[in-house]
Scaffold this motif. Structure first.
Motif, PDB file in Angstrom:
ATOM      1  N   ARG A 165      21.077   7.065  22.295  1.00 17.54           N
ATOM      2  CA  ARG A 165      20.734   5.952  21.170  1.00 17.54           C
ATOM      3  C   ARG A 165      19.132   5.862  21.170  1.00 17.54           C
ATOM      4  NH1 ARG A 165      25.938   3.559  22.577  1.00 17.54           N
ATOM      5  NH2 ARG A 165      24.887   2.413  24.132  1.00 17.54           N
ATOM      6  N   CYS A 166      18.684   5.969  22.193  1.00 15.03           N
ATOM      7  CA  CYS A 166      17.082   5.831  22.405  1.00 15.03           C
ATOM      8  C   CYS A 166      16.352   6.747  21.454  1.00 15.03           C
ATOM      9  CB  CYS A 166      16.502   5.598  23.989  1.00 15.03           C
ATOM     10  SG  CYS A 166      16.937   4.437  24.764  1.00 15.03           S
ATOM     11  N   PHE A 167      16.919   7.532  21.025  1.00 14.17           N
ATOM     12  CA  PHE A 167      16.435   8.785  20.195  1.00 14.17           C
ATOM     13  C   PHE A 167      16.445   8.498  18.705  1.00 14.17           C
ATOM     14  CE2 PHE A 167      16.704  11.213  24.018  1.00 14.17           C
ATOM     15  CZ  PHE A 167      15.682  12.174  24.153  1.00 14.17           C
ATOM     16  N   TRP A 168      17.164   7.262  18.265  1.00 13.92           N
ATOM     17  CA  TRP A 168      17.204   7.019  17.073  1.00 13.92           C
ATOM     18  C   TRP A 168      16.015   6.126  16.901  1.00 13.92           C
ATOM     19  CZ3 TRP A 168      22.768   4.389  16.664  1.00 13.92           C
ATOM     20  CH2 TRP A 168      23.657   5.629  16.836  1.00 13.92           C
ATOM     21  N   HIS A 180       2.560   7.512  15.351  1.00 17.14           N
ATOM     22  CA  HIS A 180       2.229   6.270  16.158  1.00 17.14           C
ATOM     23  C   HIS A 180       3.081   5.324  15.744  1.00 17.14           C
ATOM     24  CE1 HIS A 180      -2.250   7.278  16.784  1.00 17.14           C
ATOM     25  NE2 HIS A 180      -1.987   7.872  15.836  1.00 17.14           N
ATOM     26  N   SER A 181       4.320   5.304  16.469  1.00 16.96           N
ATOM     27  CA  SER A 181       5.525   4.792  16.407  1.00 16.96           C
ATOM     28  C   SER A 181       6.030   4.102  17.606  1.00 16.96           C
ATOM     29  CB  SER A 181       6.827   6.139  15.914  1.00 16.96           C
ATOM     30  OG  SER A 181       7.896   5.374  15.753  1.00 16.96           O
ATOM     31  N   TYR A 182       6.603   2.789  17.220  1.00 16.61           N
ATOM     32  CA  TYR A 182       7.056   2.227  18.264  1.00 16.61           C
ATOM     33  C   TYR A 182       8.386   2.929  19.034  1.00 16.61           C
ATOM     34  CZ  TYR A 182       4.815  -1.937  16.851  1.00 16.61           C
ATOM     35  OH  TYR A 182       3.816  -2.965  16.520  1.00 16.61           O
ATOM     36  N   SER A 183       9.286   3.788  18.147  1.00 17.41           N
ATOM     37  CA  SER A 183      10.132   4.434  18.799  1.00 17.41           C
ATOM     38  C   SER A 183       9.845   5.291  19.760  1.00 17.41           C
ATOM     39  CB  SER A 183      10.836   4.960  17.586  1.00 17.41           C
ATOM     40  OG  SER A 183      11.351   4.226  16.467  1.00 17.41           O
ATOM     41  N   LEU A 184       8.680   6.138  19.553  1.00 18.15           N
ATOM     42  CA  LEU A 184       8.181   7.060  20.519  1.00 18.15           C
ATOM     43  C   LEU A 184       7.888   6.489  21.682  1.00 18.15           C
ATOM     44  CD1 LEU A 184       8.051  10.100  20.798  1.00 18.15           C
ATOM     45  CD2 LEU A 184       5.766   9.804  19.644  1.00 18.15           C
ATOM     46  N   GLU A 185       7.001   5.117  21.757  1.00 16.51           N
ATOM     47  CA  GLU A 185       6.716   4.706  22.817  1.00 16.51           C
ATOM     48  C   GLU A 185       7.771   4.300  23.729  1.00 16.51           C
ATOM     49  OE1 GLU A 185       3.834   1.513  21.364  1.00 16.51           O
ATOM     50  OE2 GLU A 185       2.541   3.159  20.497  1.00 16.51           O
ATOM     51  N   GLU A 186       8.861   3.620  23.044  1.00 12.60           N
ATOM     52  CA  GLU A 186       9.911   3.159  23.684  1.00 12.60           C
ATOM     53  C   GLU A 186      10.598   4.208  24.445  1.00 12.60           C
ATOM     54  OE1 GLU A 186      10.996   0.016  24.531  1.00 12.60           O
ATOM     55  OE2 GLU A 186       9.442  -0.862  23.231  1.00 12.60           O
ATOM     56  N   LEU A 187      10.809   5.354  23.611  1.00 11.90           N
ATOM     57  CA  LEU A 187      11.665   6.438  24.338  1.00 11.90           C
ATOM     58  C   LEU A 187      10.708   7.024  25.674  1.00 11.90           C
ATOM     59  CD1 LEU A 187      13.776   8.778  24.054  1.00 11.90           C
ATOM     60  CD2 LEU A 187      12.265  10.005  22.631  1.00 11.90           C
ATOM     61  N   ALA A 188       9.444   7.068  25.478  1.00 11.03           N
ATOM     62  CA  ALA A 188       8.614   7.628  26.582  1.00 11.03           C
ATOM     63  C   ALA A 188       9.140   6.482  27.763  1.00 11.03           C
ATOM     64  CB  ALA A 188       7.294   7.380  26.444  1.00 11.03           C
TER      65      ALA A 188
END
Length: 354
Positions: free
Chosen positions: A294-297, A169-177
């Motif tokens: 960089r979106c994978f960071w 449940h991460s902002y990083s994964l949602e933004e990457l999608a």
């Protein structure tokens, strides 16, 4: 008998027996409803009564029938983690290191492995991001690992199924999608979280983990055997493999699995099943630009304001001459705030997004 609340409040005798209660928050209530609906007994019956049996099967039995429902590659992709039963040593001092965690992405249509990632840390958001990066674009460098068989699985999953671990449940994964979708130009990856305490919903991935663990125990020095087997505690004395060796061996085992016939696939291999599906579709991929890389960071959840010392995070100040104008005000006259992405392995630099 049921009485309207207004009639009760108008009766002094009733008012003296009533106590005002505090309602739970709306988020707590909806979380409870989701949990209650997943229960196999009263929760299932209540859901079926309100919404119908067909809706129940589509929402809660999907994980039990995804293998039959999948009609194309990348339609349903499952992710899970497994701790390898092998001890290895570091490159410099040959000291025993902790066991590695393996993350796999499995395609339900072909049973093929889309991507993998090996990490020292317990499963984190980097594990999923690393596996996705390996899965989305075509596999390169297989010849450097000594692998001569093809590994053709790649593409953006349409639905990525994850368990309810906090790291997912991460902002990083949602933004990457959202970034991968490219404002509708590419596949929009939908994140689906499996119901809690339902281990059978990850059975497809667990089966592959079981096969890999058995092969690793049989063929590798430093393998951690089962407790009921003799000399299982001597694995540390036999450990001699490096991290690169484990990457090569695990990749070879995965590719061998891709070219092994499956009874559930009518005798086809996962690789052949994938190629059959590719005759009906072709994955469309975004270009792997430095910005997308960089979106994978990891995305830091809090924004930052630029000062005369730069952008502050982790007790450090990050600055570059290219960011000289970021201290200006926005169109509303407020100080501009920035999102920062970083690689936990290398904190020497960060990426700045407005």
């Amino acid at each position: 008998a049921r009485l309207p609340i207004d009639e009760l409040l108008s009766d002094p005798a009733s008012v003296s027996q009533l106590v005002q209660i505090k309602l739970p928050s709306r988020s707590w209530f909806h979380s409870y409803v989701k949990w209650f609906s997943t229960q196999p007994g009263e929760g299932a019956q209540t859901y079926v009564t309100r919404h119908g049996q067909a809706d129940w099967e589509d929402n809660f039995l999907l994980f039990d029938t995804f293998a039959q429902k999948a009609t194309l590659p990348l339609q349903y992709v499952f992710a899970d983690h497994y701790r390898l039963d092998v001890l290895h040593v570091d490159d410099e001092y040959r000291e025993i290191l902790s066991r590695l965690w393996l993350t796999l992405l499995i395609d339900a249509f072909s049973r093929g492995v889309l991507g993998l990632f090996l990490a020292y840390e317990d499963p984190t958001i980097e594990s999923i991001l690393g596996a996705l990066r390996h899965a989305i674009w075509p596999k390169t460098g297989l010849d450097e690992l000594g692998i001569d068989l093809p590994w053709a699985c790649y593409g953006i999953p349409q639905r990525l199924f994850l368990d309810n671990a906090g790291a997912h449940h991460s902002y990083s994964l949602e933004e990457l999608a959202r970034e991968l979708a490219g404002v509708g130009r590419y596949t929009q990856m939908v994140l689906v979280f499996r119901p809690p305490y339902q281990a059978r919903y990850g059975g497809l991935v667990e089966r592959i983990f079981g096969n890999l663990s058995g092969q690793l125990r049989e063929m590798l020095p430093g393998a951690v055997l089962k407790p009921d087997q003799r000399h299982w505690h001597n694995a540390s004395q036999a450990a001699c493999l490096l991290y690169g060796d484990l990457v090569r061996i695990v990749s070879q085992l995965v590719v061998d699995y891709m070219h092994t016939p499956h009874r559930e696939l009518d005798g086809l291999t996962p690789h052949q099943k994938w190629l059959n599906g590719m005759q009906l579709m072709t994955p469309v991929l975004p270009p792997f630009t430095p910005q997308l890389e960089r979106c994978f960071w990891r995305l830091h959840p809090e924004t930052r304001v630029a000062t005369s010392h730069g952008l502050c995070m982790f007790g450090l100040h990050y600055w570059s001459p290219q960011l000289a104008g970021i201290r200006g005000l926005d169109r509303q006259g407020r100080r501009r705030r920035f999102h920062l992405r970083y690689d936990p392995i290398d904190l020497s630099h960060v990426a700045v997004f407005e």
